[in-house]
Design a protein around this motif. Sequence first.
Motif, PDB file in Angstrom:
ATOM      1  N   LYS A 175      39.632  73.415  35.346  1.00 36.02           N
ATOM      2  CA  LYS A 175      39.792  73.096  36.767  1.00 36.02           C
ATOM      3  C   LYS A 175      40.375  71.695  36.939  1.00 36.02           C
ATOM      4  N   ALA A 176      39.901  70.747  36.145  1.00 35.71           N
ATOM      5  CA  ALA A 176      40.365  69.369  36.276  1.00 35.71           C
ATOM      6  C   ALA A 176      41.824  69.234  35.860  1.00 35.71           C
ATOM      7  N   ALA A 177      42.238  70.005  34.873  1.00 42.30           N
ATOM      8  CA  ALA A 177      43.611  69.908  34.367  1.00 42.30           C
ATOM      9  C   ALA A 177      44.646  70.278  35.421  1.00 42.30           C
ATOM     10  N   ALA A 178      44.225  71.040  36.410  1.00 43.82           N
ATOM     11  CA  ALA A 178      45.154  71.479  37.449  1.00 43.82           C
ATOM     12  C   ALA A 178      45.369  70.416  38.534  1.00 43.82           C
ATOM     13  N   GLU A 179      44.614  69.305  38.448  1.00 43.55           N
ATOM     14  CA  GLU A 179      44.683  68.264  39.474  1.00 43.55           C
ATOM     15  C   GLU A 179      45.438  67.037  38.957  1.00 43.55           C
ATOM     16  N   GLU A 180      45.897  66.198  39.883  1.00 46.58           N
ATOM     17  CA  GLU A 180      46.704  65.037  39.528  1.00 46.58           C
ATOM     18  C   GLU A 180      45.894  63.741  39.516  1.00 46.58           C
ATOM     19  N   THR A 181      45.202  63.434  40.606  1.00 46.87           N
ATOM     20  CA  THR A 181      44.519  62.158  40.715  1.00 46.87           C
ATOM     21  C   THR A 181      43.146  62.216  40.045  1.00 46.87           C
ATOM     22  N   CYS A 182      42.615  61.058  39.732  1.00 47.61           N
ATOM     23  CA  CYS A 182      41.283  60.997  39.126  1.00 47.61           C
ATOM     24  C   CYS A 182      40.221  61.525  40.082  1.00 47.61           C
ATOM     25  N   MET A 183      40.352  61.203  41.373  1.00 46.87           N
ATOM     26  CA  MET A 183      39.374  61.685  42.342  1.00 46.87           C
ATOM     27  C   MET A 183      39.410  63.202  42.435  1.00 46.87           C
ATOM     28  N   ASP A 184      40.611  63.765  42.435  1.00 42.51           N
ATOM     29  CA  ASP A 184      40.726  65.227  42.503  1.00 42.51           C
ATOM     30  C   ASP A 184      40.168  65.877  41.239  1.00 42.51           C
ATOM     31  N   LYS A 185      40.335  65.218  40.104  1.00 49.91           N
ATOM     32  CA  LYS A 185      39.774  65.747  38.853  1.00 49.91           C
ATOM     33  C   LYS A 185      38.247  65.680  38.872  1.00 49.91           C
ATOM     34  N   ILE A 186      37.718  64.574  39.394  1.00 49.28           N
ATOM     35  CA  ILE A 186      36.264  64.456  39.527  1.00 49.28           C
ATOM     36  C   ILE A 186      35.734  65.531  40.473  1.00 49.28           C
ATOM     37  N   ALA A 187      36.422  65.706  41.601  1.00 50.89           N
ATOM     38  CA  ALA A 187      36.013  66.742  42.563  1.00 50.89           C
ATOM     39  C   ALA A 187      36.066  68.123  41.932  1.00 50.89           C
ATOM     40  N   ALA A 188      37.097  68.373  41.136  1.00 49.83           N
ATOM     41  CA  ALA A 188      37.221  69.675  40.466  1.00 49.83           C
ATOM     42  C   ALA A 188      36.086  69.878  39.471  1.00 49.83           C
ATOM     43  N   GLY A 189      35.718  68.789  38.760  1.00 44.34           N
ATOM     44  CA  GLY A 189      34.617  68.879  37.813  1.00 44.34           C
ATOM     45  C   GLY A 189      33.295  69.162  38.496  1.00 44.34           C
ATOM     46  N   ILE A 190      33.053  68.515  39.614  1.00 43.30           N
ATOM     47  CA  ILE A 190      31.831  68.759  40.386  1.00 43.30           C
ATOM     48  C   ILE A 190      31.809  70.202  40.880  1.00 43.30           C
ATOM     49  N   SER A 191      32.906  70.647  41.470  1.00 41.03           N
ATOM     50  CA  SER A 191      32.985  72.024  41.977  1.00 41.03           C
ATOM     51  C   SER A 191      32.805  73.046  40.859  1.00 41.03           C
ATOM     52  N   ALA A 192      33.365  72.749  39.677  1.00 40.75           N
ATOM     53  CA  ALA A 192      33.248  73.666  38.545  1.00 40.75           C
ATOM     54  C   ALA A 192      31.796  73.795  38.097  1.00 40.75           C
ATOM     55  N   ASN A 193      31.058  72.696  38.134  1.00 40.39           N
ATOM     56  CA  ASN A 193      29.638  72.749  37.799  1.00 40.39           C
ATOM     57  C   ASN A 193      28.889  73.727  38.701  1.00 40.39           C
ATOM     58  N   PHE A 194      29.091  73.564  40.000  1.00 39.51           N
ATOM     59  CA  PHE A 194      28.380  74.415  40.949  1.00 39.51           C
ATOM     60  C   PHE A 194      28.903  75.849  40.928  1.00 39.51           C
ATOM     61  N   GLY A 195      30.202  76.011  40.691  1.00 42.54           N
ATOM     62  CA  GLY A 195      30.762  77.347  40.576  1.00 42.54           C
ATOM     63  C   GLY A 195      30.192  78.093  39.387  1.00 42.54           C
ATOM     64  N   TYR A 196      30.031  77.384  38.273  1.00 38.21           N
ATOM     65  CA  TYR A 196      29.456  78.015  37.075  1.00 38.21           C
ATOM     66  C   TYR A 196      28.012  78.420  37.341  1.00 38.21           C
TER      67      TYR A 196
END
Length: 202
Positions: free
Chosen positions: A74-95
């Motif tokens: 999920k993080a690899a699909a994002e550009e900025t560090c904030m978007d990668k952090i947000a993707a990582g958080i969302s991935a945790n809850f999605g899992y």
Amino acid sequence: MGSLIEKIRKEQIVNATIMTIAENGYLRTSLEDIARDAGISKGIISYYFKNKDGLICGVIDRIMEDLQNEILKKAAAEETCMDKIAAGISANFGYMAENRQAIVAFVDLWSSISTKNDKRDFNARVYDKCIGFFERLVVEGVKNGEFVHVDSGLTASIIQAAIDGIMIQWIFNEHSVDLRRAAEGVIEMAGKLLCWRQYPGQ
């Protein structure tokens, strides 16, 4: 062919272990219970895993590997560090939402770790990876001017602690937490901790 069969068999055993522990709890789960639920003999489990502790490590590693792969994808699909952090958080809850039995088993196993050495090994093998993902992005974001200067280790720990705390609440009462809204809340908190600058350098 042999390695493929071994991989399939190990996956079968790990899946049965997750389901059995999620239903019965770690302390009330024996190798006999797991073998029965997997539809195999106890001897087959012993062939692939030396003992119960070895099997438990295999389960923890598999769950965390699956989660880490989801986070990184999920993080690899994002550009900025904030978007990668947000993707990582969302991935945790999605899992969590998609793998409740695995998370229930994981938390039970996590809480069952009793010795100092076992806890140190767990942190080095598993937990440090979770915090490390966020810490690396915080460091990068500070370096490129996307975030203000913060203590990267502390900030990453706070983000991970928020995820873990909500996870524990959700384990005890599945209906007490809206995981999607929880993800949004943790992302908002992370942005405030980092004093996120939407336009780096501005």
